[in-house]
Design a protein around this motif. Structure first.
Motif, short mmCIF file in Angstrom:
data_model
loop_
_atom_site.label_atom_id
_atom_site.label_comp_id
_atom_site.label_asym_id
_atom_site.label_seq_id
_atom_site.Cartn_x
_atom_site.Cartn_y
_atom_site.Cartn_z
N CYS A 149 1.06 -1.17 -0.06
CA CYS A 149 -0.11 0.19 -0.01
C CYS A 149 0.86 1.25 0.03
CB CYS A 149 -0.80 -0.04 1.33
SG CYS A 149 -2.10 1.40 1.15
N LEU A 150 1.22 1.70 -1.36
CA LEU A 150 2.48 2.63 -1.28
C LEU A 150 1.50 3.86 -1.82
CD1 LEU A 150 5.28 0.32 -2.78
CD2 LEU A 150 4.63 0.99 -0.49
N GLY A 151 2.70 4.95 -2.24
CA GLY A 151 2.42 6.05 -2.74
C GLY A 151 1.45 7.22 -1.95
N ASN A 152 1.73 6.91 -0.64
CA ASN A 152 1.08 8.02 0.44
C ASN A 152 -0.39 7.62 0.25
OD1 ASN A 152 1.27 9.93 2.59
ND2 ASN A 152 0.41 11.35 1.09
N SER A 153 -0.89 6.49 0.05
CA SER A 153 -2.20 6.18 -0.11
C SER A 153 -3.33 6.08 1.22
CB SER A 153 -2.52 4.97 -0.86
OG SER A 153 -1.84 5.06 -2.17
N LEU A 154 -2.56 5.46 1.97
CA LEU A 154 -3.33 5.22 3.45
C LEU A 154 -3.85 6.37 4.02
CD1 LEU A 154 -4.56 2.94 4.87
CD2 LEU A 154 -2.44 2.92 6.40
N VAL A 155 -3.26 7.65 3.79
CA VAL A 155 -3.66 8.74 4.49
C VAL A 155 -5.08 9.19 4.08
CG1 VAL A 155 -2.86 10.31 2.71
CG2 VAL A 155 -3.00 10.88 5.12
N HIS A 156 -5.52 8.83 3.01
CA HIS A 156 -6.81 9.04 2.38
C HIS A 156 -7.98 8.17 2.99
CE1 HIS A 156 -4.88 11.71 -0.15
NE2 HIS A 156 -4.26 10.62 -1.04
N ALA A 157 -7.63 7.21 3.72
CA ALA A 157 -8.70 6.47 4.48
C ALA A 157 -9.70 7.18 5.23
CB ALA A 157 -8.11 5.46 5.41
N GLY A 158 -9.24 8.10 5.76
CA GLY A 158 -10.05 9.21 6.46
C GLY A 158 -9.83 9.05 8.02
N SER A 159 -10.99 8.58 8.52
CA SER A 159 -11.15 8.36 10.10
C SER A 159 -10.23 7.41 10.54
CB SER A 159 -12.57 8.08 10.51
OG SER A 159 -13.08 7.00 10.26
#
Length: 273
Positions: free
Chosen positions: A128-138
């Motif tokens: 899970c790369l590309g700074n993606s997890l920050v967009h999960a939200g809460s």
């Protein structure tokens, strides 16, 4: 890949990458978006750390890129001989990835929490790369996303998650960050600029406007602008949420003065209650 908050809260928030998908390649240099690609290319500051994990995999191992974006990391992994499955929460990003990925890569639009119900296989490595997890939200949504990733790991499998160093970004508080060079593709020259709006507290979301300055044949100049928001977290918060989702952290490339880092984790015996 800073891919908008589309995953665990996809029913409630917009797909920011619906419009950005066709322009997303401008964010990366040629060697990352062009065949054969670079393993870990979307997390370039942690590339050696990521490569060391990939090097330990057996030949032909099953790998899931669950934040595949336009397919850059999945392309490099497939070229290296792995059995690659690529997913992304944005159907338009998946459409762009389909143009780049070889036919042997299974490619699906799928939210992170839906991975266990969607995928029949289990994976030796989940990325899970590309700074993606920050967009999960809460907080809750992030744990649900990580739990979905854990459930598709094979026994003994490894998860790699990367992130911006949000504490460093909030401390430095940049306003305008331009790419280090102009890129030219298909006769068009582009400069990518991030315009940041960073609040005072780390627990408050920030906004980045991705602005592409485009010079077309004949010298005609245009621009396109894509606003995306982020819900940051600290390395300690990431590790705590990994534990809540049933992981044990096994390694990290974090350094307080580096802009990005990656974390490795394996399934623990039971999630933190």
């Amino acid at each position: 890949m800073d891919r908008g908050r589309w995953s665990c809260d996809a029913r409630a928030v917009p797909d920011y990458y619906r419009d950005l998908a066709t322009d997303y390649h401008w964010i990366f240099p040629d060697e990352i978006v062009s065949f054969p690609g670079v393993i870990g290319g979307t997390s370039i500051e942690s590339r050696e750390f990521i490569q060391s994990i990939v090097d330990a995999l057996p030949p032909g191992a099953a790998v899931l890129d669950c934040a595949c974006g336009i397919g850059t990391d999945a392309m490099a992994l497939a070229h290296a001989g792995f059995q690659v499955t690529a997913t992304d929460g944005s159907p338009l990003m998946v459409a762009e990835a389909r143009r780049r990925l070889p036919g042997g890569v299974e490619l699906l639009a799928c939210r992170w929490e839906d991975l266990p119900a969607t995928l029949t296989g289990r994976f030796d490595l989940v990325l899970c790369l590309g700074n993606s997890l920050v967009h999960a939200g809460s907080h809750k949504a992030m744990v649900a996303a990580l739990s979905g990733m854990r459930q598709v790991l094979a026994p003994g499998g490894t998860l790699i998650v990367d992130s911006r160093n949000w504490e460093l970004l909030y401390r430095q508080r940049p306003r305008i960050v331009a790419a280090d060079r102009v890129r030219e593709r298909d006769g068009v020259r582009s400069t990518c600029v991030y315009v940041w709006n960073i609040p005072d507290a780390l627990d408050e979301p920030c906004l980045a406007e991705i602005v592409l300055l485009l010079e077309h044949p004949g010298g005609v100049l245009t621009h396109r602008r894509y606003p995306i928001d982020f819900q940051p977290f600290t390395p300690a918060e990431l590790e705590a949420r990994l534990a809540e989702a049933g992981f044990a952290v096994t390694g990290s490339s974090y350094h307080p003065d580096r802009g990005r880092y990656a974390v490795t984790a394996v399934a623990a015996r039971s999630p933190v209650s």
